[in-house]
Design a protein around this motif. Structure first.
Motif, PDB file in Angstrom:
ATOM      1  N   ARG A   1      40.313  -1.853 -10.667  1.00 37.73           N
ATOM      2  CA  ARG A   1      39.130  -1.662  -9.642  1.00 37.73           C
ATOM      3  C   ARG A   1      37.974  -1.222 -10.316  1.00 37.73           C
ATOM      4  O   ARG A   1      36.747  -1.890  -9.915  1.00 37.73           O
ATOM      5  CB  ARG A   1      39.851  -0.663  -8.354  1.00 37.73           C
ATOM      6  CG  ARG A   1      38.816  -0.475  -7.352  1.00 37.73           C
ATOM      7  CD  ARG A   1      39.368   0.248  -6.133  1.00 37.73           C
ATOM      8  NE  ARG A   1      39.965   1.182  -6.736  1.00 37.73           N
ATOM      9  CZ  ARG A   1      39.274   2.689  -6.516  1.00 37.73           C
ATOM     10  NH1 ARG A   1      38.008   2.635  -6.362  1.00 37.73           N
ATOM     11  NH2 ARG A   1      39.820   3.715  -6.898  1.00 37.73           N
ATOM     12  N   LEU A   2      37.819  -0.194 -10.973  1.00 42.04           N
ATOM     13  CA  LEU A   2      36.537   0.189 -11.583  1.00 42.04           C
ATOM     14  C   LEU A   2      36.055  -1.010 -12.559  1.00 42.04           C
ATOM     15  O   LEU A   2      34.932  -1.083 -12.694  1.00 42.04           O
ATOM     16  CB  LEU A   2      36.755   1.677 -12.430  1.00 42.04           C
ATOM     17  CG  LEU A   2      37.289   2.560 -11.440  1.00 42.04           C
ATOM     18  CD1 LEU A   2      37.477   4.049 -12.309  1.00 42.04           C
ATOM     19  CD2 LEU A   2      35.942   2.920 -10.168  1.00 42.04           C
ATOM     20  N   HIS A   3      36.824  -1.515 -13.210  1.00 41.93           N
ATOM     21  CA  HIS A   3      36.212  -2.652 -13.974  1.00 41.93           C
ATOM     22  C   HIS A   3      35.754  -3.881 -13.310  1.00 41.93           C
ATOM     23  O   HIS A   3      34.670  -4.036 -13.503  1.00 41.93           O
ATOM     24  CB  HIS A   3      37.643  -3.330 -15.012  1.00 41.93           C
ATOM     25  CG  HIS A   3      37.173  -4.246 -15.865  1.00 41.93           C
ATOM     26  ND1 HIS A   3      37.010  -5.477 -15.392  1.00 41.93           N
ATOM     27  CD2 HIS A   3      36.874  -4.407 -17.332  1.00 41.93           C
ATOM     28  CE1 HIS A   3      36.690  -6.366 -16.516  1.00 41.93           C
ATOM     29  NE2 HIS A   3      36.637  -5.310 -17.628  1.00 41.93           N
ATOM     30  N   ALA A   4      36.447  -3.843 -12.057  1.00 41.55           N
ATOM     31  CA  ALA A   4      35.920  -5.098 -11.079  1.00 41.55           C
ATOM     32  C   ALA A   4      34.338  -4.675 -10.593  1.00 41.55           C
ATOM     33  O   ALA A   4      33.834  -5.465 -10.358  1.00 41.55           O
ATOM     34  CB  ALA A   4      36.776  -5.321 -10.083  1.00 41.55           C
ATOM     35  N   HIS A   5      34.410  -3.426 -10.557  1.00 38.59           N
ATOM     36  CA  HIS A   5      32.829  -2.845  -9.924  1.00 38.59           C
ATOM     37  C   HIS A   5      32.011  -2.613 -11.027  1.00 38.59           C
ATOM     38  O   HIS A   5      30.877  -2.225 -10.891  1.00 38.59           O
ATOM     39  CB  HIS A   5      33.178  -1.523  -9.131  1.00 38.59           C
ATOM     40  CG  HIS A   5      33.909  -1.765  -7.825  1.00 38.59           C
ATOM     41  ND1 HIS A   5      34.778  -0.660  -7.086  1.00 38.59           N
ATOM     42  CD2 HIS A   5      34.424  -2.890  -7.395  1.00 38.59           C
ATOM     43  CE1 HIS A   5      35.062  -1.242  -6.076  1.00 38.59           C
ATOM     44  NE2 HIS A   5      35.084  -2.595  -6.266  1.00 38.59           N
TER      45      HIS A   5
ATOM     46  N   ASP B   1      41.300  -1.922  -1.888  1.00 41.58           N
ATOM     47  CA  ASP B   1      41.797  -1.973  -3.309  1.00 41.58           C
ATOM     48  C   ASP B   1      42.678  -3.240  -3.335  1.00 41.58           C
ATOM     49  O   ASP B   1      43.831  -3.255  -2.907  1.00 41.58           O
ATOM     50  CB  ASP B   1      42.670  -0.929  -3.691  1.00 41.58           C
ATOM     51  CG  ASP B   1      43.024  -0.779  -5.510  1.00 41.58           C
ATOM     52  OD1 ASP B   1      42.952  -1.952  -5.959  1.00 41.58           O
ATOM     53  OD2 ASP B   1      43.012   0.394  -5.829  1.00 41.58           O
ATOM     54  N   VAL B   2      41.999  -4.286  -3.905  1.00 39.02           N
ATOM     55  CA  VAL B   2      42.705  -5.619  -3.907  1.00 39.02           C
ATOM     56  C   VAL B   2      43.543  -5.648  -4.934  1.00 39.02           C
ATOM     57  O   VAL B   2      44.270  -6.811  -4.938  1.00 39.02           O
ATOM     58  CB  VAL B   2      41.490  -6.845  -3.937  1.00 39.02           C
ATOM     59  CG1 VAL B   2      40.759  -6.722  -2.753  1.00 39.02           C
ATOM     60  CG2 VAL B   2      40.706  -6.619  -5.019  1.00 39.02           C
ATOM     61  N   PHE B   3      43.685  -4.691  -6.089  1.00 38.19           N
ATOM     62  CA  PHE B   3      44.650  -4.977  -7.026  1.00 38.19           C
ATOM     63  C   PHE B   3      45.882  -4.297  -6.875  1.00 38.19           C
ATOM     64  O   PHE B   3      46.693  -4.961  -7.672  1.00 38.19           O
ATOM     65  CB  PHE B   3      43.759  -4.249  -8.448  1.00 38.19           C
ATOM     66  CG  PHE B   3      42.580  -4.991  -8.745  1.00 38.19           C
ATOM     67  CD1 PHE B   3      42.417  -6.257  -9.356  1.00 38.19           C
ATOM     68  CD2 PHE B   3      41.155  -4.367  -8.360  1.00 38.19           C
ATOM     69  CE1 PHE B   3      41.414  -6.920  -9.720  1.00 38.19           C
ATOM     70  CE2 PHE B   3      39.976  -5.090  -8.586  1.00 38.19           C
ATOM     71  CZ  PHE B   3      40.221  -6.414  -9.098  1.00 38.19           C
ATOM     72  N   LEU B   4      46.100  -3.500  -6.151  1.00 39.92           N
ATOM     73  CA  LEU B   4      47.317  -2.735  -5.908  1.00 39.92           C
ATOM     74  C   LEU B   4      48.372  -3.841  -5.531  1.00 39.92           C
ATOM     75  O   LEU B   4      49.609  -3.644  -5.915  1.00 39.92           O
ATOM     76  CB  LEU B   4      47.061  -1.856  -4.923  1.00 39.92           C
ATOM     77  CG  LEU B   4      46.750  -0.496  -5.228  1.00 39.92           C
ATOM     78  CD1 LEU B   4      46.578   0.531  -3.896  1.00 39.92           C
ATOM     79  CD2 LEU B   4      47.583   0.292  -6.102  1.00 39.92           C
ATOM     80  N   GLN B   5      48.132  -4.763  -4.631  1.00 42.00           N
ATOM     81  CA  GLN B   5      48.991  -5.795  -4.438  1.00 42.00           C
ATOM     82  C   GLN B   5      49.979  -6.370  -5.316  1.00 42.00           C
ATOM     83  O   GLN B   5      50.939  -6.763  -5.393  1.00 42.00           O
ATOM     84  CB  GLN B   5      48.609  -6.783  -3.376  1.00 42.00           C
ATOM     85  CG  GLN B   5      47.424  -7.576  -4.351  1.00 42.00           C
ATOM     86  CD  GLN B   5      46.570  -8.705  -3.175  1.00 42.00           C
ATOM     87  OE1 GLN B   5      47.214  -9.157  -2.324  1.00 42.00           O
ATOM     88  NE2 GLN B   5      45.426  -8.712  -3.476  1.00 42.00           N
ATOM     89  N   HIS B   6      48.866  -6.804  -6.588  1.00 41.86           N
ATOM     90  CA  HIS B   6      49.837  -7.128  -7.769  1.00 41.86           C
ATOM     91  C   HIS B   6      50.984  -6.390  -8.579  1.00 41.86           C
ATOM     92  O   HIS B   6      51.493  -6.891  -9.198  1.00 41.86           O
ATOM     93  CB  HIS B   6      48.717  -7.407  -8.695  1.00 41.86           C
ATOM     94  CG  HIS B   6      47.538  -8.468  -8.396  1.00 41.86           C
ATOM     95  ND1 HIS B   6      47.679  -9.583  -8.018  1.00 41.86           N
ATOM     96  CD2 HIS B   6      46.150  -8.118  -7.992  1.00 41.86           C
ATOM     97  CE1 HIS B   6      46.586 -10.314  -7.567  1.00 41.86           C
ATOM     98  NE2 HIS B   6      45.873  -9.455  -7.717  1.00 41.86           N
ATOM     99  N   PHE B   7      50.942  -4.926  -8.048  1.00 40.31           N
ATOM    100  CA  PHE B   7      52.045  -4.245  -8.774  1.00 40.31           C
ATOM    101  C   PHE B   7      53.397  -4.140  -7.562  1.00 40.31           C
ATOM    102  O   PHE B   7      53.992  -3.425  -8.224  1.00 40.31           O
ATOM    103  CB  PHE B   7      51.242  -2.847  -8.920  1.00 40.31           C
ATOM    104  CG  PHE B   7      50.275  -2.799  -9.830  1.00 40.31           C
ATOM    105  CD1 PHE B   7      50.659  -2.537 -11.212  1.00 40.31           C
ATOM    106  CD2 PHE B   7      48.722  -3.085  -9.604  1.00 40.31           C
ATOM    107  CE1 PHE B   7      49.525  -2.503 -12.244  1.00 40.31           C
ATOM    108  CE2 PHE B   7      47.991  -3.010 -10.633  1.00 40.31           C
ATOM    109  CZ  PHE B   7      48.199  -2.901 -11.938  1.00 40.31           C
ATOM    110  N   VAL B   8      53.468  -4.840  -6.761  1.00 40.39           N
ATOM    111  CA  VAL B   8      54.336  -4.634  -5.811  1.00 40.39           C
ATOM    112  C   VAL B   8      55.010  -5.923  -5.447  1.00 40.39           C
ATOM    113  O   VAL B   8      54.193  -6.938  -5.557  1.00 40.39           O
ATOM    114  CB  VAL B   8      54.244  -3.863  -4.592  1.00 40.39           C
ATOM    115  CG1 VAL B   8      53.832  -2.477  -5.035  1.00 40.39           C
ATOM    116  CG2 VAL B   8      53.174  -4.642  -3.694  1.00 40.39           C
TER     117      VAL B   8
END
Length: 481
Positions: A80-84, A25-32
């Motif tokens: 993540r689902l949007h990216a997929h 999940d490459v998007f989680l890092q943007h939330f921390v």
């Protein structure tokens, strides 16, 4: 604010699990702000939860793929689902506390990657609708306020007739009971709690004995039972002992009644340090019965390896000679009275490793002695099981082991031949899932051996707690021969 803070902690834990490769999940890092490393147990727990939620969402999208419109309500999976490209004809509604939603909206607007996945023509809006786009709506509203939630979702465009998946993470756990019961949401998180290992007490309201769990309940040859140890919280062990007896009560409607009597035992001598997840079994020496307490854990020690004798007649903690090497320190093991001594099996050691050894405490002229039995084939290590001695056989039922092929069934150890046999249990006639650990069991009839299993269940910090609601009987005749 403390409840809202769990959102930040949860995201940090998810990022830790993703950084260690448990899931992608490459998007989680943007939330921390930065990646923090969590313990392996936390990483594994969040992987299980992530995997389960991901499965539910994808299953929902697959089942409703022919519907003209789908709706879902969940957390950061949107990006993540949007990216997929998995959100065809799907609209996501995310609901959280206003302060949390406001912070998340600000973060999305300030992050070029996240902002690029939201329709640029639909900017952030004032609450309760903080972000609104063709496929994603972020609302800030307290879900306990049902009318406000319904109004906010309706204003955001929720189609009440469209197939809708509702998921909640870390929600019902922190709600008042009366609020949680009114919400049609499936919960997936639970704080630390535990199950009882006896017929009295356990997780829940106290009854006569006060609130306690992980204590022992030991039948006495003279009648009644002794309740010893346990805790009400990890920082509050219980040191008191109680004797529980049944006595004739008043006659009502021509029928005799029984009265449950609870009496605190005031004991002299050097009492053991407070503990829970220990064992307490009756042993005999020179015609006297003793309650032998062994092992367990407490607020400072992960596992204890000491033993103490309580003389029942004098209610005095007594020192007796014990020869031989004592078993390794452990908790969540079993100890059954056997030939004046006891037989001890399994448990968890100080490192948290399950044990599968069998040790007998035998009476001798001077006191007692420990004797290790080399069982062949070696039993699978386990803990939080139940055990009974029937003749020369130790019957071990349930527990927790590290094998992936289900819950342990029944283990038969022949104490004379030192042989062992493992049996699986047929659970097709009982409600699923049957979780055979942290439960209690009673032998109903030695002549027609049958075990009655009561209580038990399991806890996962990510998914909550399951309790076995119905007693289960186990016919031991096929395994005893």
């Amino acid at each position: 604010m403390q409840v809202q803070g769990t959102n930040d902690s949860s995201v940090v834990s998810k990022v830790s699990a993703a950084a260690k490769g448990y899931f992608q999940d490459v998007f989680l890092q943007h939330f921390v702000c930065k990646v923090a490393r969590r313990a392996p147990l936390i990483n594994r727990g969040y992987y299980v939860r992530w995997r389960a939620v991901d499965h539910c969402v994808r299953r929902f999208l697959h089942i409703t793929e022919n519907c003209p419109k789908r709706q879902a309500r969940f957390d950061s999976l949107y990006f993540r689902l949007h990216a997929h490209e998995a959100l065809d004809r799907t609209v996501v509604f995310e609901v959280d506390f206003p302060d949390v939603a406001r912070r998340k909206a600000a973060l999305i607007n300030s992050n070029i990657t996240l902002r690029g996945m939201i329709d640029s023509s639909l900017p952030s809006l004032p609450g309760p609708l903080y972000v609104s786009s063709s496929q994603y709506h972020l609302l800030g509203v307290d879900v306990r306020e049902e009318s406000q939630v319904e109004e906010a979702l309706g204003a955001a465009g929720l189609d009440w007739a469209a197939p809708t998946l509702i998921l909640s993470e870390v929600v019902l756990t922190y709600m008042e009971t009366q609020c949680a019961f009114h919400l049609p949401i499936v919960e997936s998180h639970s704080p630390e709690c535990a199950n009882s290992t006896s017929l009295y007490g356990g997780a829940g309201d106290g009854y006569l004995l006060g609130v306690r769990l992980y204590h022992t309940l030991t039948s006495l040859p003279s009648g009644g039972v002794v309740v010893y140890g346990g805790r009400s919280s990890p920082l509050n062990p219980i040191r008191s002992l109680f004797r529980v007896t049944l006595e004739p009560g008043s006659s009502e409607g021509g029928q005799d009644t029984l009265k449950l009597c609870v009496e605190e035992m005031v004991c002299t001598g050097d009492a053991p340090p407070a503990r829970w997840r220990h064992t307490a079994a009756v042993v005999s020496h020179n015609g006297k019965d003793f309650l032998f307490v062994f092992g367990g854990k407490n607020e400072t020690e992960p596992a204890l390896g000491d033993g103490y004798f309580l003389c029942q007649d004098q209610q005095h903690w007594t020192e007796l000679s014990v020869e031989g090497a004592a078993p390794d320190a452990r908790h969540s093991h079993s100890a059954c009275s056997y030939q004046g001594g006891l037989v001890l099996f399994g448990g968890v050691d100080k490192r948290g490793v399950p044990l599968g050894d069998t040790v007998v405490l035998r009476p001798n002229v001077r006191g007692f002695s420990w004797e290790r039995i080399k069982v062949q084939p070696p039993p699978v290590p386990r803990y939080s099981h139940s055990a009974h001695v029937i003749g020369e056989k130790l019957v071990v039922v349930g527990g927790v082991w590290l094998h992936s092929d289900g819950v342990p069934g029944a283990l038969i150890i022949n104490l004379s031949t030192h042989s062992s046999v493992e049996f699986s249990l047929d659970t097709t006639l009982v409600p699923w899932p049957l979780m055979l650990h942290s439960f209690c069991s009673e032998l109903t009839d030695p002549e027609e051996p049958e075990l009655l299993l009561i209580g038990g269940g399991g806890n996962c910090f990510s998914f909550g707690t399951h309790f076995n609601l119905q007693p289960v009987s186990v016919d031991l005749r096929p395994v005893l021969g």
